[in-house]
Design a protein around this motif. Sequence first.
Motif: not given
Length: 64
Positions: A36-49
């Motif tokens: 749930x955390x990664x989709x909520x952070x949008x592009x920042x979460x995608x890049x971090x992952x």
Amino acid sequence: MMVFVAWFTGFILTIRIVCEIGCLHVPVRKRLVFMTLLPVTSWAGVLFYYLFARDRMARWLAPR
């Protein structure tokens, strides 16, 4: 049009990340938090992952 392409790409990558995290053999509670955390952070979460956490995720979420 470019905004839609960027949004759609982020949407597809987010679905892929959630599927990858869902397949990890770690406790369910930790999986749900990151799923749930990664989709909520949008592009920042995608890049971090993809840039940092992909290879380390199983080790971080493993039970101690």
